[in-house]
Design a protein around this motif. Sequence first.
Motif, short mmCIF file in Angstrom:
data_model
loop_
_atom_site.label_atom_id
_atom_site.label_comp_id
_atom_site.label_asym_id
_atom_site.label_seq_id
_atom_site.Cartn_x
_atom_site.Cartn_y
_atom_site.Cartn_z
N ALA A 267 31.05 39.76 39.84
CA ALA A 267 31.88 39.02 40.80
C ALA A 267 32.06 39.84 42.08
CB ALA A 267 33.24 38.68 40.18
N GLU B 216 28.79 39.80 44.02
CA GLU B 216 28.62 38.50 44.66
C GLU B 216 29.43 38.42 45.96
OE1 GLU B 216 26.58 36.15 43.68
OE2 GLU B 216 27.21 34.53 45.02
N ARG B 217 30.69 38.89 45.91
CA ARG B 217 31.54 38.82 47.10
C ARG B 217 30.99 39.67 48.24
NH1 ARG B 217 37.29 39.60 44.00
NH2 ARG B 217 37.30 37.62 42.89
N TYR B 218 30.32 40.77 47.88
CA TYR B 218 29.81 41.66 48.93
C TYR B 218 28.34 41.39 49.25
CZ TYR B 218 34.13 44.24 48.93
OH TYR B 218 35.45 44.57 49.07
N ALA C 228 35.29 32.58 40.46
CA ALA C 228 34.61 33.71 41.06
C ALA C 228 34.65 33.62 42.57
CB ALA C 228 33.17 33.75 40.56
N VAL C 229 34.50 32.42 43.05
CA VAL C 229 34.57 32.22 44.49
C VAL C 229 35.75 31.28 44.74
CG1 VAL C 229 33.31 31.44 46.51
CG2 VAL C 229 32.07 32.43 44.58
N ARG D 32 38.09 38.65 48.77
CA ARG D 32 37.04 39.64 48.77
C ARG D 32 37.62 41.04 48.94
NH1 ARG D 32 31.71 40.58 52.54
NH2 ARG D 32 32.16 42.78 52.74
N VAL E 204 41.29 40.85 38.88
CA VAL E 204 40.01 41.14 38.23
C VAL E 204 39.22 39.85 37.96
CG1 VAL E 204 38.96 42.15 36.16
CG2 VAL E 204 40.87 43.29 37.27
#
Lengths: 405, 325
Positions: free
Chosen positions: A119, A122-124, B138-139, B149, B224
Amino acid sequence: MKRLLVASILALFASAAAAENVKVGALYPLSGNAASAGAQTKAAIELAVEIINGQHPDVKGMPGTGLPGLNGGKIEVTFADHQGNPSTGQSQALRLIQQDKVTALIGAYQSSVTFASTAVAERYGIPFVVGDSVAANITGRGFKYVFRVTPVATDFAYNYLDFLKDVAATGQPVKNLAIVYENTDYGTSIADTLRKVIKERGFELTADIPYNANTTDVSSQVLQLKDKKPDAVIFVSYTADTILYMRTLKQLDYRPPVVIGDDSGFSDPAFIKNVGTISQGAVNRSAWDIGKPGSVTAKINELFKAKTGFDLDDTSGRNMQAMFVLADAINRAGSGKSDAIRDALKVTDLKPDQLMMGYKGVKFDDTGQNTLAATYLIQLQGDQYVAVWPARSATAKLQIPYKGW
Amino acid sequence: MRWLGIVIGAAFLLYPWLVTDDFYARTGADVLLAAIGASAWNILGGYAGQISVGHAMFFGIGAYLPLLAYSHMGLPPVAGVPLAIVISLGFAIVVGLPTFRLHGHYFSMATIAVAELVRIVIGNWDFVGAATGLMGPAVSRTWLDLSFRSPIPYYYLFLAVLAGLLLLTWHLQRSRMGYYWRAIRAGERPARSLGVRVARYKLYALLLSAAFTSLAGSLYSLMVGFIDPESGFGILRSVEMIIIAALGGAGTLFGPLLGAVLLIPLQTVTNSLFGGGGSGLTYIIYGGIIVVLARFEPGGLLDLWRRASQWWSRRRETVTVRHAA
């Protein structure tokens, strides 16, 4: 002293002049209760990187070797220890990304840590290649930067049933199956998948037997099997319980016609050492096979053994394979830029002869799962396992029914 | 003393802007989260002296409910937080009434047993993801998902919760209830003979402690985005709260925060420096510090600080007295 100084300055210049190196971060449990698997995997990845960077020219055919696409650049791996803790996995992934400036990640053994750390990747926007975590929903979360090379539980289940279908074709009746599994994470998740696939493929499930892996007596479970008389039994077990089952089968004088073990306990060296002589003909899965002397896989195993003192195992092998897949993508991307590596990973297309593991190839679907992942089936004959299925990679003939002792 | 407080407060407020990258900001958030957990434990374990080794059960409930709300109903995880607190309170009553009849080590052992039982049940219960665990979004779908983020929003969220918790604890320790708790810690029988309703006030401490531990768990899973039985209900979770509180000073207002400020970065730094080598040095150093502390400073670092400043002021007094003479 002076000469040393000059030499080191020269070396510094030489490396500065060389093409840019690509930094890869590796997340593994290097301490905690999976530390031994983590250490083996670390050695395997280090070996893969040595091969990729051209230090073992006699290992031929692995994709990306020598990294011609990078014009002399090399791959550098930085290892981080996530201790088997999902939160630590995330913060170590952050450290690798932000401080070590890695542009790709590989990992992470425990599925729980892989869930959490992918996760972050993915964000970065950092591509993450999953070598060996098999939990189903690691892929399929809509992530664009996660690629999984290893087969997952459903692949194994299909492999077992394809194998049993082939066995049935030889005249040995295979219709009624039994699954015997330890009742935590590992056992129950594999059993769930098996149950679904057994139904889907039109086999009958006649015995469904969960048990506690710490048990010291499994005679009631074996008696249950003896009563139901399945045509094949699939064990999903750890080491001590596998040994117990094999001993109890002999004590109660019961030989199921086909015995399949799902890796784990059946792959532990202690299994052959303790009950090998009374488990003749047990079938196990492994995507890793050392192969004939002189083959690429045999050479890789030789190098690994020289480095660690152990033969390469299935888990480390799958991670090592993932490193080669990543190197192939980096080579084709021709740069260390994360997005270029991801785009290259997306169009990965490796053939079986470019792989060290027994997959049918490497090609990712939209979720990032390798659609060609598969496994070999191996059978205990004498004091070692030999590849018996599928026929194209078999090195020995399958012996059916189960002989036992 | 006051300027020291202002400087420390300002440092906490400005920390994310003083560091250069997200890794340090995340470590800061980890510190605050650990401080919330340890401060919550501190209400029962520190002030009231009931050493629970089963607080992971509240942490786990707090961590699971938000992700359950998300995965079964598609709600933003934060919607599960209030329900988690209610369930934790219910658990606290059910567990507290019988176990509070036990004293000392027996109480601690009973709490371990209950927490382990919960862990095993969760690990075999499909509805809550069994042994595989649960995932968050997750997003981020909307900002309500609180899936950021950058670690900085989490940092300030945790800081606000910690500030609230410490303010409440400060208020309570000066209230009648705070004195009752300390009386109970000093000795239940004497406290009862002086008219303190021991069972009731122990339960109050447990309820408060459980509610905030549950909140800590919720914050963990919000950040998390993943929870499994081991990281939610594992015994190490309880042990971490105790170690942090004991390191800083159990039964003091800022002890748990001090413990977290020292221990979490120590853990992270040793792991970052030595972890990649795979030698396990992290745990050797970590364990070594705990052993030294338990042997020489069982009262925690704040106790050391208190004695040091007492010694200093005594010295000054003697000096003044001597001058006067």
